[in-house]
Design an enzyme around this catalytic site. Structure first.
Site, PDB file in Angstrom:
ATOM      1  N   ARG A 137     -56.540   6.177   0.140  1.00 40.07           N
ATOM      2  CA  ARG A 137     -56.645   5.984   1.245  1.00 40.07           C
ATOM      3  C   ARG A 137     -55.421   4.788   1.259  1.00 40.07           C
ATOM      4  O   ARG A 137     -54.557   5.350   2.352  1.00 40.07           O
ATOM      5  CB  ARG A 137     -58.103   4.210   0.500  1.00 40.07           C
ATOM      6  CG  ARG A 137     -59.270   5.032   0.820  1.00 40.07           C
ATOM      7  CD  ARG A 137     -59.296   5.228   2.263  1.00 40.07           C
ATOM      8  NE  ARG A 137     -60.332   5.924   2.679  1.00 40.07           N
ATOM      9  CZ  ARG A 137     -61.391   5.453   3.103  1.00 40.07           C
ATOM     10  NH1 ARG A 137     -61.544   4.117   3.758  1.00 40.07           N
ATOM     11  NH2 ARG A 137     -63.677   5.943   3.316  1.00 40.07           N
ATOM     12  N   ASP A 153     -65.148  14.273  -2.077  1.00 40.51           N
ATOM     13  CA  ASP A 153     -66.042  13.498  -0.597  1.00 40.51           C
ATOM     14  C   ASP A 153     -67.511  13.781  -0.737  1.00 40.51           C
ATOM     15  O   ASP A 153     -68.017  14.805  -1.356  1.00 40.51           O
ATOM     16  CB  ASP A 153     -65.330  14.294   0.510  1.00 40.51           C
ATOM     17  CG  ASP A 153     -66.231  12.806   1.190  1.00 40.51           C
ATOM     18  OD1 ASP A 153     -65.635  12.106   1.808  1.00 40.51           O
ATOM     19  OD2 ASP A 153     -67.464  14.077   2.431  1.00 40.51           O
ATOM     20  N   TYR A 197     -76.830  12.159   6.771  1.00 45.93           N
ATOM     21  CA  TYR A 197     -75.292  12.677   7.523  1.00 45.93           C
ATOM     22  C   TYR A 197     -76.484  13.863   8.277  1.00 45.93           C
ATOM     23  O   TYR A 197     -75.571  13.872   9.491  1.00 45.93           O
ATOM     24  CB  TYR A 197     -74.372  12.460   6.309  1.00 45.93           C
ATOM     25  CG  TYR A 197     -73.533  11.606   6.851  1.00 45.93           C
ATOM     26  CD1 TYR A 197     -72.952  11.100   7.217  1.00 45.93           C
ATOM     27  CD2 TYR A 197     -73.378  10.866   4.714  1.00 45.93           C
ATOM     28  CE1 TYR A 197     -71.779  10.508   7.011  1.00 45.93           C
ATOM     29  CE2 TYR A 197     -72.286  10.471   4.990  1.00 45.93           C
ATOM     30  CZ  TYR A 197     -71.513  10.125   6.446  1.00 45.93           C
ATOM     31  OH  TYR A 197     -70.735   8.898   5.966  1.00 45.93           O
ATOM     32  N   ARG A 201     -51.111  14.460   1.093  1.00 49.13           N
ATOM     33  CA  ARG A 201     -51.513  14.544   2.045  1.00 49.13           C
ATOM     34  C   ARG A 201     -51.134  14.915   3.378  1.00 49.13           C
ATOM     35  O   ARG A 201     -52.482  16.037   3.621  1.00 49.13           O
ATOM     36  CB  ARG A 201     -53.022  13.642   2.010  1.00 49.13           C
ATOM     37  CG  ARG A 201     -54.277  13.611   1.224  1.00 49.13           C
ATOM     38  CD  ARG A 201     -54.904  14.736   1.529  1.00 49.13           C
ATOM     39  NE  ARG A 201     -55.202  14.743   3.126  1.00 49.13           N
ATOM     40  CZ  ARG A 201     -56.863  14.426   3.158  1.00 49.13           C
ATOM     41  NH1 ARG A 201     -56.971  12.870   3.028  1.00 49.13           N
ATOM     42  NH2 ARG A 201     -56.868  14.804   4.737  1.00 49.13           N
ATOM     43  N   ARG A 205     -62.787   3.961  -4.340  1.00 54.32           N
ATOM     44  CA  ARG A 205     -62.542   4.778  -3.075  1.00 54.32           C
ATOM     45  C   ARG A 205     -60.806   4.420  -3.315  1.00 54.32           C
ATOM     46  O   ARG A 205     -59.757   4.232  -2.777  1.00 54.32           O
ATOM     47  CB  ARG A 205     -62.238   4.277  -1.416  1.00 54.32           C
ATOM     48  CG  ARG A 205     -63.783   4.687  -1.239  1.00 54.32           C
ATOM     49  CD  ARG A 205     -63.719   4.259   0.527  1.00 54.32           C
ATOM     50  NE  ARG A 205     -64.534   4.526   1.518  1.00 54.32           N
ATOM     51  CZ  ARG A 205     -65.682   4.253   2.356  1.00 54.32           C
ATOM     52  NH1 ARG A 205     -65.027   3.425   2.650  1.00 54.32           N
ATOM     53  NH2 ARG A 205     -66.434   4.414   2.183  1.00 54.32           N
TER      54      ARG A 205
END
Length: 350
Positions: free
Chosen positions: A37, A82, A157, A46, A33
């Protein structure tokens, strides 16, 4: 194209040498990551763009991937994406909610639901290949790590409908309908294999399979109900000759099995010292890890002391890539990460 060759600019990098368990000039460092972040430059680019949208914008994904390489001087870049991107690409109705994670509109829990998981094609994720093309041109001799979510974590998920603490629906399906569970994981293994192939063929020098939630399982359940699908993914990209890293959280009891699934490098979280992890994994594998991310919030002297413990535990390993025992957290001080890279490089010069 994209396959690792002896003439490749990245082949002699410290990161790939460590993956191959060859002598290195210093212990290589990268962070899970790291792309995004905690970096202010990441938050800036972003701004106003959703996570999933940013993953489908090649120039933006490439810029975010490069940011930690420029700032921290890490030994490898990790592609900004992702784990649910391939699921979104085949039409699963999902969103990544800030502070929550991936949320699935209609969970998959029946045989009829399985039909919604169609095959992934390279055209579905054209933006991935385009972004990696931009990156390999800019990275030069710095390797790029592609990644994907492992079948168990993707299944969790999909079945739960989002992140879960206890995985009740997931385990109920796994124990209650083993054939449907096996078919679900096999389908996800097919999708994941294609997703990794796209990244390697576009120029990724290594890949990492993340099994974030598999630490919820006992070893016998992992061997019976998960290992075959993870092995299928790792085997799908074996012919490319790029290192395959396999990492999970809370997987101290599963380390040997995760290596058995076909990994060249086994990622270790912070709960098991690397020398003990090596005993559990057995010979023939490099290890990656494993500083507790929370240590980075302590004063620099404490960070260095804990880092030294990791390096000492890794001293006898066949190959070691320094990493955190899990990912960079959003509120981590970027300067602490830069100091950590410099400390490891300086203190492991061969």
């Amino acid at each position: 194209m994209g396959q690792q060759t002896k003439t490749s600019a990245t082949h002699e990098s410290a990161f790939l040498k460590a993956c191959r368990r060859e002598p290195v000039p210093h212990t290589p460092v990268w962070f899970m990551r790291q792309a995004g972040r905690s970096l202010p430059e990441y938050l800036k680019v972003r701004e106003g763009i959703s996570m999933l949208d940013s993953c489908t914008m090649p120039e933006l994904a490439a810029e975010i991937t490069m940011q930690p390489v420029r700032r921290h001087k890490v030994d490898a870049a990790v592609y900004f994406s992702d784990i649910v991107v391939p699921l979104k690409a085949i039409g699963i109705d999902l969103d990544i909610k800030p502070g929550v994670g991936p949320v699935i509109a209609e969970p998959i829990r029946t045989r009829a639901d399985l039909a919604r998981l169609r095959d992934l094609t390279p055209e579905d994720v054209w933006y991935v290949a385009e972004a990696i093309g931009l990156l390999t041109a800019e990275l030069g001799s710095t390797p790029l790590i592609g990644f994907a979510g492992a079948p168990f974590t993707l299944a969790s998920y999909l079945v739960e409908g989002g992140p879960s603490r206890n995985h009740e629906h997931t385990k109920a399906l796994m124990y209650g309908d083993p054939q449907l569970w096996a078919d679900l994981l096999d389908r996800l293994a097919e999708i994941t294999g294609v997703f990794l192939k796209v990244q390697i063929e576009a120029g990724a020098s290594a890949v990492q399979l993340f099994d974030s939630w598999v630490g919820a399982l006992a070893p016998a359940d992992y061997r019976r109900s998960v290992l075959p699908a993870s092995a299928k993914v790792l085997d799908a990209v074996a012919s490319y000759g790029v290192p395959r890293i396999h990492f999970g959280v809370g997987t101290g009891e599963l380390l040997g099995l995760m290596g058995e699934a076909g990994a060249d490098v086994v990622g270790v979280d912070w709960r098991v010292p690397l020398d003990e992890a090596a005993r559990r994994v057995g010979p023939g594998k490099a290890l990656q890890g494993n500083l507790d991310p929370s240590v980075l919030f302590a004063p620099t002297a404490a960070v260095e002391a804990k880092t030294q413990e990791v390096l000492e535990a890794a001293a006898g390993l066949e190959g070691h890539i320094f990493n955190l025992g899990h990912g960079v957290t959003p509120n981590m001080d970027p300067d602490a990460l830069s100091r950590l890279v410099e400390y490891v490089h300086t203190n492991t010069v061969r």
